[in-house]
Design an enzyme around this catalytic site. Structure first.
Site, PDB file in Angstrom:
ATOM      1  CG  HIS A   1      39.605  44.155  -9.272  1.00  0.00           C
ATOM      2  ND1 HIS A   1      39.808  43.610  -8.036  1.00  0.00           N
ATOM      3  CD2 HIS A   1      40.609  43.705 -10.053  1.00  0.00           C
ATOM      4  CE1 HIS A   1      40.891  42.856  -8.064  1.00  0.00           C
ATOM      5  NE2 HIS A   1      41.395  42.884  -9.287  1.00  0.00           N
TER       6      HIS A   1
ATOM      7  CG  HIS B   1      42.142  36.824  -5.357  1.00  0.00           C
ATOM      8  ND1 HIS B   1      42.127  35.589  -5.936  1.00  0.00           N
ATOM      9  CD2 HIS B   1      42.064  37.705  -6.384  1.00  0.00           C
ATOM     10  CE1 HIS B   1      42.066  35.717  -7.252  1.00  0.00           C
ATOM     11  NE2 HIS B   1      42.039  36.984  -7.542  1.00  0.00           N
TER      12      HIS B   1
ATOM     13  CG  HIS C   1      34.152  39.965  -3.497  1.00  0.00           C
ATOM     14  ND1 HIS C   1      34.839  40.882  -2.749  1.00  0.00           N
ATOM     15  CD2 HIS C   1      32.891  40.434  -3.613  1.00  0.00           C
ATOM     16  CE1 HIS C   1      34.010  41.872  -2.427  1.00  0.00           C
ATOM     17  NE2 HIS C   1      32.824  41.625  -2.949  1.00  0.00           N
TER      18      HIS C   1
ATOM     19  CG  ASP D   1      50.269  42.213 -10.702  1.00  0.00           C
ATOM     20  OD1 ASP D   1      50.083  42.337 -11.919  1.00  0.00           O
ATOM     21  OD2 ASP D   1      49.365  42.336  -9.859  1.00  0.00           O
TER      22      ASP D   1
ATOM     23  CD  GLN E   1      40.055  34.232 -10.961  1.00  0.00           C
ATOM     24  OE1 GLN E   1      39.801  33.855  -9.836  1.00  0.00           O
ATOM     25  NE2 GLN E   1      40.133  35.510 -11.293  1.00  0.00           N
TER      26      GLN E   1
ATOM     27  CG  ASP F   1      49.708  40.042 -14.836  1.00  0.00           C
ATOM     28  OD1 ASP F   1      49.974  41.249 -14.935  1.00  0.00           O
ATOM     29  OD2 ASP F   1      48.869  39.597 -14.045  1.00  0.00           O
TER      30      ASP F   1
ATOM     31  CG  ASP G   1      47.660  51.477  -0.119  1.00  0.00           C
ATOM     32  OD1 ASP G   1      48.514  51.786  -0.975  1.00  0.00           O
ATOM     33  OD2 ASP G   1      46.460  51.752  -0.246  1.00  0.00           O
TER      34      ASP G   1
ATOM     35  CB  SER H   1      39.232  44.906  -1.924  1.00  0.00           C
ATOM     36  OG  SER H   1      38.135  44.033  -1.771  1.00  0.00           O
TER      37      SER H   1
END
Lengths: 821, 237
Positions: free
Chosen positions: A47, A94, A96, A116, A256, A284, A528, A568
């Protein structure tokens, strides 16, 4: 507090191989502490490090004179849109977290990508998403159907789908960002491993670009935003493993919890602070939280950074240094401030009632030094950990299943018996059906910029003065900002990529570009998201490698550089890997408001023209390979997908834009899943005036001849019946020179997904002119009918289909809502 | 005219209202921070949409305690024009400036879509410029827009002609299908008894420019401007 001793088991638990552990020790020149092991494990996860994909990512075209910040340089790429303005955009997965906890997983995906964007100094102005789930309906013929015990996975797919959509809505709506476009596919391969790719775009002036760099030795380092807790511990590492049955239970702590209200305040405060000029660098705390933000900012600036964890605001008692460094608590930012201007940070964050803390300082050591309770708990060369992660050239081997795919022909597939029934089934198939159940839950209009709402080929937004971040009080905007128009589309047909990774990869980009062209836009760039399975499996890695080659070739062809993105991997469930699914979000620009074009037919009597070929005669499957028709009607996900001729495709887009610029095009709709018939039906039923108020319009289509002369009324030829084409040649697909007549298998004609096609409508008086212009522009154009009349009627050599537009609309508009009831 | 547009932490339609008032209608509009205790020079107050304080406790429940709301209470008591849009409507109800409450949509989902509104009376500073038979096409975007009041309150609203807008079909009928959130009597917006404070769930500021597909919402702001322009003249006579 004593830290556990480093054992091979502990190293393995941190997802590091023995070789990686050796490299780690070489980097440090000693054994790591427990905290350092944690830091390495997240920084060297796929990641964060792209260790399995970096060699492939280098093959993407990333240059263009418009690029102000390129791929991989910062948190998001930035493109010049003229007049001193620029856009920053990026997509991120996101997957998983959403599999484990759909609502929060998806919500924090949205939150992460918004951060971001404002990290770059841009004001976020819109969100887009691309989603994949297992099927939410029981199709009549479902591939690999095993009967009775299918119900429970479907219920679970619905739960994940509903949760993800609600999570995206919750975060975006509360933050106040319009979610303007997206796509959703439903396929068995995503069962248990949904895909959630979130995109955000922001706007700024060139001089407002902020950097994620820890510049200026001696500058103080601030932590702003909510306190750190134990949530999201090592989420980045979790995202870089296969999902297992136990994941849901065990890994929930790695997900989270998002607070969009907090993010809104942090965003406003950061933009206000950036306007003061007091900021030297900003980043961030996303994946790998405090770890990643400190290492990366120091690495980019070539400096060091020293922080004291005792000063980090904490909301859980007795957190260890390991936990503080690896927490992925949301909505936190790291800000490096010019020395002497600390008061400005305090003033602005106090105004917004946000926590802040000065936690460290920029040093000249090149090391990231972490202190806790007076002891050094980590001391790592920043550049080495951030930039010198392991890189793997994975083994790639063509998957065995592709032999079977290539051998597939239509001999065992009966032609359609009831084409209207098949059209209805396709319109109601969740992958094709209207996604209003989704986007009506998203505020897609807040900020007053959404010119074309979700429901057309591409969303269109205007960029007006108040989209831009504020300038400081001392600096006055010297000139008024002219309004700009941008268009956005996100695409990614995983079935095509599964059946032919290279061609499929090309199609993903081509379709996004075609959608933009249909809206009147020319591409500026793409971001992408590469969603794939385990890269250690050579066959799965081959999918990745080949499709990246296709994506890259297509991006080059459309002059759409990649400005960044996300990988991912490890998207697989015990039942198997997902279809390889690259999703591409493309952003384009529309020069003038009068060029904005939507997909629905406008006025009765308008001529309907097909740009591109009726059927791709060179394709032995006539566009049916991998088609929605084969999947939905025959339960087959098989066959070589349609070919994508990039040169032809490019010419089509240029010609379509030229026609749009000339002012004659009243609607343009890209021909994709479901082929001509679905495209035509959507052009009749997709305009929505208001709640419960669609604007439905009929169309009379004649596909009995290759080219329909513009003038003679349809009735005149009603009695004619052309000989039924030679189906045998088509069925066996054994004639490479199969002529057009032979190609006319009815299902291929109606539902084939040949690429490079667009349906436009123009005023009847303009039809002849448009056909002539198309000829000059070198593209094939055929008048196939007229807007208006009773319902949708399609005449073909074999049959005439008649559909009531109210019924077609109901099936298309309400199918997903019915499935989710 | 001078419009004051309130800004709470979590307001997110504040800029949109300012944009329409300033750039579309050519009036002066400024943001007023929630910690301010005075409105300064203001001819009218707009409480914009958003998620004030995250709406975590209950929509509008915390915003009503902001210092600026005391000033708005005084301004309204003196007869000043106050319009609450979406979250602003919720805040005005919580603050007791408008009767009733806004509860969770019957669908239990957030809804963002265009609706048709029928104006029930031209007798208010928010509707006077809306032609009698004109349906307004204005979008909604809310999760908690179901208007609710007890029977007595509802009867009083009707008797006093305080219902300003109802959700209707394209033909102007207040049917169940036209009602996006389950509001009692298809209520989309109301005013107080004195007719100087109004609230509505739909967003007129999102329907004030043709490039966004529709400019019907402008009529609401134009009615307010008309009322304000008329005021000094009325006093002079």
């Amino acid at each position: 507090m004593s830290e556990p001793a480093i054992t091979p088991e502990l190293v393995q638990k941190h997802n590091l191989t023995p070789e990686e552990y050796e490299k780690l020790k070489a980097t440090l020149g000693r054994e790591p502490s427990y905290t350092e092991l944690g830091i390495f494990s997240v920084m060297w996860s796929e990641h964060c490090s792209y260790k399995n994909t970096r060699p492939l990512l280098k093959t993407f075209p990333t240059k263009s004179p418009r690029i102000l910040v390129g791929a991989g340089e910062e948190n998001a790429g930035i493109i010049d849109i003229g007049d001193g303005l620029a856009i920053a955009f990026k997509i991120e997965s996101h997957n998983h977290p959403s599999a484990v906890e759909p609502f929060q997983g998806a919500a924090t995906g949205v939150g992460g990508i918004i951060r971001d964007i404002f990290t770059m100094g841009a004001r976020p102005i819109c969100s887009v998403n691309s989603l994949r789930f297992g099927p939410i309906t029981e199709d009549a013929k479902r591939a690999n159907s095993t009967g009775a015990n299918e119900l429970s996975p479907i219920a679970n797919n619905r739960r994940l789908f509903g949760g993800v959509v609600a999570g995206i809505a919750h975060y975006g709506n509360c933050f106040g960002i319009p979610t303007v476009a997206g796509e959703v596919y439903f396929d068995k391969s995503y069962e248990g491993n949904p895909l959630v790719n979130a995109f955000c775009l922001g706007v700024l002036r060139h001089e407002q670009i902020a950097r994620g760099q820890a510049c200026g030795i001696g500058n103080p380092v601030f932590y702003v935003g909510p306190a750190t807790g134990r949530d999201g511990l090592a989420g980045a590492a979790f995202a870089s493993q296969d999902l297992t049955e136990e994941s849901a239970e065990k890994q929930r702590g790695a997900v989270q919890v998002g607070d969009p209200f907090m993010e809104k305040l942090v965003c406003e405060a950061c933009l206000e602070l950036l306007a003061t000029g007091a900021v030297a660098g900003i980043q961030d705390m996303g994946a790998a939280g405090l770890t990643c933000s400190t290492c990366e900012t120091a690495a980019r600036a070539g400096t060091g950074i020293e922080i004291e964890l005792d000063k980090v605001p904490q909301r859980a008692p007795d957190m260890s240094s390991y936990e503080i460094m690896l927490s992925e608590s949301q909505e936190r930012m790291l800000i490096i401030v010019h020395k002497g201007r600390e008061e400005e940070v305090k003033r602005i964050f106090d105004k917004w009632d946000l926590p802040w803390s000065e936690i460290g300082v920029v040093t000249d050591t090149g090391h990231m030094v972490v202190k806790h309770h007076g002891k050094i708990v980590a001391d790592i060369p920043a550049r080495k950990i951030a930039d010198e992660s392991p890189v793997y050239q994975r083994e790639a081997k063509e998957p065995a299943y592709l032999k079977e795919v290539r051998a597939f022909n239509l001999s065992g597939v009966p032609d359609t018996q009831d084409p209207m029934a098949d059209l209805k089934a396709l319109l109601g198939w969740p992958t094709i059906a209207s996604k209003n159940w989704v986007y009506r839950q998203y505020d897609h209009m807040v900020r007053d910029n959404t010119v074309v709402c979700p429901g057309s080929d591409a969303a269109v937004l205007r960029i007006k003065e108040d989209c831009l971040p504020a300038v400081s009080a001392t600096q006055h905007a010297t000139h008024t900002t002219p309004e700009k128009l941008i268009a956005l589309s996100v695409d990614g047909n995983g079935a095509y990529v599964y059946l032919d990774p290279y061609e499929g990869g090309k199609i993903v980009v081509a379709e996004a570009a075609r959608n933009l062209a249909c809206s009147g836009a020319a591409p500026l760039g793409v971001t992408d998201n590469l969603n794939y399975a385990n890269p250690h499996n050579p066959e799965l890695f081959w999918q990745l490698k080949e499709s990246v080659r296709g994506l890259a070739d297509a991006c080059r062809a459309f002059n759409a550089p990649v400005t960044g993105g996300n990988c991912s991997l490890y998207n697989q469930h015990p039942a198997g890997p997902i279809d390889p699914t690259p999703t591409v979000a493309m952003v384009g620009m529309i020069d003038k408001p009068e060029h904005i074009t939507t997909q629905w037919f406008k006025d009765e009597g308008d001529a309907i023209i097909l740009l591109g070929e009726v059927v791709d005669a060179s394709d032995p499957l006539f566009g049916l390979g991998g088609s929605a028709y084969l999947q939905r009607i025959h339960g087959l996900k098989n066959g070589t997908p349609p070919r994508c001729d990039l040169e032809k495709e490019k010419e089509l887009h240029l010609a379509l834009r030229a026609l749009i610029y000339s002012g004659v095009v009243k609607s343009a709709h890209d021909c994709s899943e479901g082929g001509l018939a679905v495209t035509l039906a959507e052009s009749c039923i997709s305009q929505q005036i208001a709640r419960e108020t669609p604007r439905l319009i009929g169309a009379q289509i004649d596909l009995t001849e290759e080219a329909v002369p513009p003038s003679p009324p349809l009735e005149e030829r009603a009695g004619e019946r052309r000989p039924v084409p030679n189906l045998d040649a088509a069925v066996h697909g054994d004639s490479p020179t199969a002529d057009r007549a032979a190609a006319l298998r009815l299902d291929a004609l109606l539902f084939g997904e040949a690429q490079g096609r667009v349906i436009i409508s123009v005023a009847a008086v303009d039809a002849v002119k448009v056909l002539a212009q198309a000829k000059i522009l070198g593209i094939s154009a055929t008048r196939i009918g007229t807007v208006g009349g009773e319902g949708l009627q399609i005449k073909t050599p074999g049959a005439t289909l008649s559909g009531d537009v109210t019924e077609l609309h109901d099936l298309w508009w309400n199918s997903i809502a019915r499935a989710m009831r | 005219m001078n419009f004051a547009v309130l800004q709470f932490p979590g307001s997110n339609c504040d800029q949109d209202v300012v944009h329409v008032l300033r750039n579309v209608l050519g009036h002066s509009a400024r943001l007023l921070w929630h910690k301010d205790s005075s409105l300064g020079e203001a001819d009218a107050v707009i409480v914009p949409g958003g998620f004030s304080y995250g709406d975590y406790l209950r929509t509008g429940a915390i915003a009503r305690f902001s210092p600026v709301m005391d000033a708005v209470q005084r301004f309204a008591a003196d007869g000043g024009l106050v319009l609450g849009i979406c979250n602003g409507f919720q805040i005005l109800c919580e603050a007791g400036l408008l009767p009733g409450a806004l509860i969770r949509n019957r669908s239990l989902q957030f809804r963002c879509e265009h609706t048709f509104l029928k104006t029930a009376t031209a007798d208010s500073s928010f509707t006077s410029r809306i032609p009698p038979d004109k349906l307004l096409r204005v979008p909604i975007a809310h999760g908690e827009g179901c208007y609710f009041a007890d029977e007595e309150t509802l009867a009083r609203l009707k008797a006093n002609h305080q219902i300003l807008w109802r959700y209707v079909t394209a033909q102007g009928e207040p049917t169940e299908a036209a009602n996006p959130n389950g509001s009692l009597d298809n209520i989309a917006g109301i005013c107080n008894e004195q007719r100087n404070v109004a609230g509505l769930m739909p967003h007129p500021e999102r329907a004030s420019e043709l490039i966004l597909g529709c400019a019907d919402g402008r009529l609401v702001f134009e009615s307010m401007i008309h009322a304000l322009v008329g005021k000094p003249v009325a006093l002079a006579t």
